[in-house]
Design a protein around this motif. Structure first.
Motif, PDB file in Angstrom:
ATOM      1  N   LYS A 294      13.782  89.659 -65.452  1.00 23.18           N
ATOM      2  CA  LYS A 294      15.012  90.078 -66.130  1.00 23.18           C
ATOM      3  C   LYS A 294      16.228  89.428 -65.488  1.00 23.18           C
ATOM      4  N   ALA A 295      16.237  89.375 -64.156  1.00 18.32           N
ATOM      5  CA  ALA A 295      17.371  88.760 -63.461  1.00 18.32           C
ATOM      6  C   ALA A 295      17.488  87.280 -63.805  1.00 18.32           C
ATOM      7  N   CYS A 296      16.348  86.591 -63.957  1.00 17.56           N
ATOM      8  CA  CYS A 296      16.375  85.160 -64.242  1.00 17.56           C
ATOM      9  C   CYS A 296      16.806  84.865 -65.677  1.00 17.56           C
ATOM     10  N   THR A 297      16.555  85.774 -66.601  1.00 21.93           N
ATOM     11  CA  THR A 297      16.896  85.542 -68.005  1.00 21.93           C
ATOM     12  C   THR A 297      18.234  86.146 -68.406  1.00 21.93           C
ATOM     13  N   ASP A 298      18.744  87.089 -67.620  1.00 21.39           N
ATOM     14  CA  ASP A 298      20.029  87.726 -67.911  1.00 21.39           C
ATOM     15  C   ASP A 298      21.118  87.038 -67.079  1.00 21.39           C
ATOM     16  N   ARG A 299      21.968  86.269 -67.738  1.00 24.62           N
ATOM     17  CA  ARG A 299      22.975  85.490 -67.021  1.00 24.62           C
ATOM     18  C   ARG A 299      24.074  86.342 -66.397  1.00 24.62           C
ATOM     19  N   ILE A 301      23.457  88.818 -64.419  1.00 25.26           N
ATOM     20  CA  ILE A 301      22.958  89.292 -63.125  1.00 25.26           C
ATOM     21  C   ILE A 301      23.080  88.171 -62.103  1.00 25.26           C
ATOM     22  N   ALA A 302      23.788  88.450 -61.020  1.00 21.69           N
ATOM     23  CA  ALA A 302      23.967  87.452 -59.964  1.00 21.69           C
ATOM     24  C   ALA A 302      23.197  87.803 -58.699  1.00 21.69           C
ATOM     25  N   GLN A 303      22.818  89.079 -58.539  1.00 22.77           N
ATOM     26  CA  GLN A 303      22.092  89.490 -57.335  1.00 22.77           C
ATOM     27  C   GLN A 303      21.303  90.750 -57.652  1.00 22.77           C
ATOM     28  N   THR A 304      20.091  90.825 -57.133  1.00 23.58           N
ATOM     29  CA  THR A 304      19.275  92.029 -57.295  1.00 23.58           C
ATOM     30  C   THR A 304      18.174  92.015 -56.243  1.00 23.58           C
ATOM     31  N   GLU A 305      17.421  93.106 -56.186  1.00 23.76           N
ATOM     32  CA  GLU A 305      16.292  93.227 -55.276  1.00 23.76           C
ATOM     33  C   GLU A 305      15.051  93.599 -56.071  1.00 23.76           C
ATOM     34  N   PHE A 306      13.884  93.210 -55.565  1.00 28.72           N
ATOM     35  CA  PHE A 306      12.635  93.569 -56.211  1.00 28.72           C
ATOM     36  C   PHE A 306      11.540  93.694 -55.163  1.00 28.72           C
ATOM     37  N   ASN A 307      10.483  94.415 -55.511  1.00 28.67           N
ATOM     38  CA  ASN A 307       9.358  94.648 -54.600  1.00 28.67           C
ATOM     39  C   ASN A 307       8.106  93.991 -55.159  1.00 28.67           C
ATOM     40  N   ILE A 308       7.250  93.529 -54.276  1.00 26.06           N
ATOM     41  CA  ILE A 308       5.914  93.071 -54.638  1.00 26.06           C
ATOM     42  C   ILE A 308       4.934  93.833 -53.751  1.00 26.06           C
ATOM     43  N   THR A 309       4.094  94.655 -54.383  1.00 28.97           N
ATOM     44  CA  THR A 309       3.166  95.500 -53.646  1.00 28.97           C
ATOM     45  C   THR A 309       1.750  94.973 -53.810  1.00 28.97           C
ATOM     46  N   GLU A 312      -2.557  95.015 -49.173  1.00 21.36           N
ATOM     47  CA  GLU A 312      -2.306  94.895 -47.740  1.00 21.36           C
ATOM     48  C   GLU A 312      -0.919  95.394 -47.340  1.00 21.36           C
ATOM     49  N   SER A 313       0.088  95.118 -48.165  1.00 18.39           N
ATOM     50  CA  SER A 313       1.448  95.429 -47.744  1.00 18.39           C
ATOM     51  C   SER A 313       2.384  95.474 -48.949  1.00 18.39           C
ATOM     52  N   GLU A 314       3.625  95.838 -48.666  1.00 20.58           N
ATOM     53  CA  GLU A 314       4.695  95.819 -49.669  1.00 20.58           C
ATOM     54  C   GLU A 314       5.819  94.940 -49.136  1.00 20.58           C
ATOM     55  N   LYS A 315       6.235  93.980 -49.951  1.00 18.51           N
ATOM     56  CA  LYS A 315       7.308  93.074 -49.577  1.00 18.51           C
ATOM     57  C   LYS A 315       8.545  93.382 -50.423  1.00 18.51           C
ATOM     58  N   ILE A 316       9.699  93.305 -49.786  1.00 19.68           N
ATOM     59  CA  ILE A 316      10.972  93.520 -50.466  1.00 19.68           C
ATOM     60  C   ILE A 316      11.750  92.213 -50.434  1.00 19.68           C
ATOM     61  N   TYR A 317      12.257  91.794 -51.593  1.00 18.62           N
ATOM     62  CA  TYR A 317      12.975  90.527 -51.702  1.00 18.62           C
ATOM     63  C   TYR A 317      14.354  90.751 -52.309  1.00 18.62           C
ATOM     64  N   GLU A 318      15.261  89.899 -51.909  1.00 13.03           N
ATOM     65  CA  GLU A 318      16.607  89.872 -52.485  1.00 13.03           C
ATOM     66  C   GLU A 318      16.815  88.502 -53.118  1.00 13.03           C
ATOM     67  N   VAL A 319      17.305  88.480 -54.355  1.00  9.40           N
ATOM     68  CA  VAL A 319      17.468  87.218 -55.075  1.00  9.40           C
ATOM     69  C   VAL A 319      18.935  87.034 -55.434  1.00  9.40           C
ATOM     70  N   LEU A 335      19.943  78.503 -60.869  1.00 10.06           N
ATOM     71  CA  LEU A 335      19.245  78.389 -59.594  1.00 10.06           C
ATOM     72  C   LEU A 335      19.055  79.790 -59.026  1.00 10.06           C
ATOM     73  N   ALA A 336      17.826  80.101 -58.629  1.00 10.28           N
ATOM     74  CA  ALA A 336      17.530  81.379 -57.982  1.00 10.28           C
ATOM     75  C   ALA A 336      17.031  81.115 -56.565  1.00 10.28           C
ATOM     76  N   VAL A 337      17.628  81.808 -55.603  1.00 10.08           N
ATOM     77  CA  VAL A 337      17.209  81.708 -54.201  1.00 10.08           C
ATOM     78  C   VAL A 337      16.750  83.096 -53.761  1.00 10.08           C
ATOM     79  N   ILE A 338      15.506  83.187 -53.291  1.00 17.58           N
ATOM     80  CA  ILE A 338      14.878  84.474 -52.986  1.00 17.58           C
ATOM     81  C   ILE A 338      14.618  84.575 -51.488  1.00 17.58           C
ATOM     82  N   TYR A 339      15.081  85.684 -50.895  1.00 19.36           N
ATOM     83  CA  TYR A 339      14.906  85.922 -49.466  1.00 19.36           C
ATOM     84  C   TYR A 339      13.995  87.133 -49.244  1.00 19.36           C
TER      85      TYR A 339
END
Length: 571
Positions: A294-299, A301-309, A312-319, A335-339
């Motif tokens: 949604k963040a990549c297709t909605d112009r 949105i400039a910043q958001t966070e998402f989880n990948i579970t 083994e673990s849960e990772k939290i990312y900020e884009v 351009l999307a940069v994910i940390y």
């Protein structure tokens, strides 16, 4: 097969060598960008055309010339298909190529190829074929059958469609590939235009199709596009030296939200290699991560966070997302940069827990000091005074009030002991370790033991109170405790409920009972004088919350606290 030397074959061999080299180069480099496979196929097909034409020209007898003329029809028939596929992938119509609908375009070329090799049986492609020795070298003279004109019309329709697509990419659409598109347009033009002139009979060179000769110059132009503008290296040298080694994930999208490029870190984040997602729409690639999609297709949105579970673990990312523009300010893509901020979030959680502990300590210390300095000393004074009065009455022989004084002494001593025990508990670190929900349930449990009533607690799934800052937790708990104390003392209720409601903007807490109620203009009763309600309002004001106290005599009461999420969320 018999051949004879012919100097005119060398331009064709050079052209074939160049197109073959380009195809092999792209194949060995293992390019996975859009259009690379179609480019490789196109280079191999035109190589067959040039090489076959050279061997037909060098052939010394009719049968040898006919065989190599027939071989060239593989290129005649299929080169328009591969060329159109290349243009479609390059200009945004890759969906047709990726789902293989483009293969239907090869149906007519396949029929034509079969007819060519069986021409002697029907003459639908060529007939009345014989050697013509009138020129500088012999050629096959022939007349064309009806199927040939179908083939010619169909092939040139495909060529013109591809030509038009590239023209649109050059002159109409904003694209990060404008320079590459110009190189591709020039190369295609050198192939399409001479062939159209030959088929239409307008070529200045009669009896000989010069189209294969132009494959060499066309290949040079396309090669220049490859080396000069990195047609298949989506980002030049800086990509290999910087983006490839970044710890952050990088995703580049075009105007149609197609994936243009990703770096190795992003491959690890989504668990997919670049070769499988290049030129695909981003919502399809990221369908397993809907928040990022949604963040990549909605112009907007400039910043958001998402989880990948995972198991083994849960990772939290900020884009972080930003627009890509050319030097004229025209929008070209995003351009999307994910940390990976998992460790950061864990550290913030630990800091928040420490803040919570400190806030609890400060609150309990303050209450303990207030009790010790005020209520504890007052009870101690009452105890001493009661004992002194009792002793004076005993000394004077008055015994009628001794029982009452004994009760007063006993009650004051008990109360004083309770206060001291509370102060001790308030300073006990084991109690401070407990979280918001534990303290809330402890408060409710204490109320239920004292009142004999069962409290109905309702809250959203997954709510823990951890998102509240420490000061908000303390004040919310004290407001709830004060409301329950008032119900126990004055309400004479049969049912009590506490309801939590949370959304993206607000957190609401309501304490309700079905007791005797009160007139909100005067407080709970005359003796209370509204001090409890005043304290609750002060606590709500301290955390920026709104409090609504509503009650009707005989119909119960409701106290609702609404806290803005931005104020309650720990940052």
């Amino acid at each position: 097969m018999r051949f004879q030397y012919n100097p005119y074959i060398w331009p064709l061999f050079v052209s074939a060598a160049m197109s073959l080299s380009l195809g092999i180069y792209a194949l060995l480099r293992r390019y996975h960008s859009k259009g690379s496979k179609s480019f490789i196929l196109s280079m191999f097909v035109v190589t067959i055309w040039s090489f076959g034409n050279a061997l037909e020209m060098a052939a010394a007898d009719f049968n040898t010339k006919l065989i190599w003329a027939n071989v060239q029809y593989f290129a005649y028939c299929y080169s328009p298909v591969t060329l159109l596929a290349l243009c479609m992938q390059f200009t945004g119509y890759d969906k047709w190529v990726n789902n293989r609908k483009v293969l239907w375009l090869a149906f007519i070329p396949t029929i034509i190829t079969i007819l060519v090799w069986t021409d002697c049986l029907h003459g639908l492609i060529r007939y009345d074929m014989h050697m013509d020795y009138s020129g500088v070298f012999p050629v096959i003279a022939k007349k064309y059958g009806p199927a040939f004109y179908i083939h010619a019309a169909y092939s040139h329709i495909l060529n013109i469609i591809g030509w038009v697509l590239v023209i649109r990419a050059v002159f109409i659409k904003n694209t990060v590939y404008r320079k590459q598109a110009i190189a591709l347009f020039a190369g295609i033009s050198l192939i399409v235009v001479p062939n159209i002139l030959y088929i239409s009979g307008l070529s200045p060179i009669k009896r000989f199709d010069v189209t294969p000769v132009f494959f060499g110059p066309a290949g040079m132009i396309i090669a220049w596009g490859i080396y000069r503008f990195k047609m298949f290296d989506l980002v030049p040298l800086a990509r290999a030296t910087v983006i490839e080694s970044m710890n952050a994930g990088v995703l580049v999208m075009d105007l149609q939200n197609r994936v243009l490029d990703i770096n190795p870190t992003f491959e690890k984040i989504i668990g997919m290699p670049a070769s499988t997602i290049s030129a695909r729409r981003v919502e399809k690639v990221l369908e397993g991560i809907p928040k990022l999609a949604k963040a990549c297709t909605d112009r907007s949105i400039a910043q958001t966070e998402f989880n990948i579970t995972t198991e083994e673990s849960e990772k939290i990312y900020e884009v972080f997302l930003s627009s890509l523009t050319n030097n004229k300010g025209a929008f070209l893509g995003r351009l999307a940069v994910i940390y990976d901020i998992t460790e950061k979030k864990q550290a913030e959680h630990e800091i928040m827990k420490h803040h919570w502990k400190l806030a609890v300590i400060e609150e309990r210390e303050r209450i303990a000091r207030d009790m010790h300095d005020n209520l504890g000393q007052t009870l101690g004074f009452i105890n001493l005074q009661a004992q002194g009065i009792r002793q004076e009455l005993v000394n004077t022989g008055v015994t009628t009030a001794l029982d009452k004084l004994d009760k007063l002494v006993s009650v004051s001593q008990t109360a004083h002991s309770d206060i001291r025990q509370y102060i001790k508990n308030a300073r006990n670190s084991e109690i401070i370790e407990k979280d918001f929900l534990y303290m809330l349930r402890s408060c409710i449990s204490s109320f239920e033991e004292q009142s004999g009533l069962k409290v109905r607690l309702s809250m959203p799934d997954g709510f823990s109170g951890d998102s509240l800052d420490p000061n908000s937790r303390i004040n919310l708990l004290n407001i709830i405790r004060e409301a329950l104390n008032n119900i126990r003392k004055y309400a004479e209720a049969k049912n009590v409920g506490i309801t939590f409601e949370a959304d993206r903007e607000y957190l609401s807490v309501a304490v309700e009972d079905d007791g005797r109620g009160f007139d909100t203009r005067f407080g709970i009763d005359d003796n209370n004088s509204g001090f409890g309600m005043g304290i609750m309002r002060e606590r709500a004001s301290e955390i920026g919350a709104a409090i609504d106290i509503s009650s009707t005599p005989g119909k119960g009461s409701r106290i609702a606290v609404t806290l803005p999420a931005k104020r309650g969320e720990h940052r």
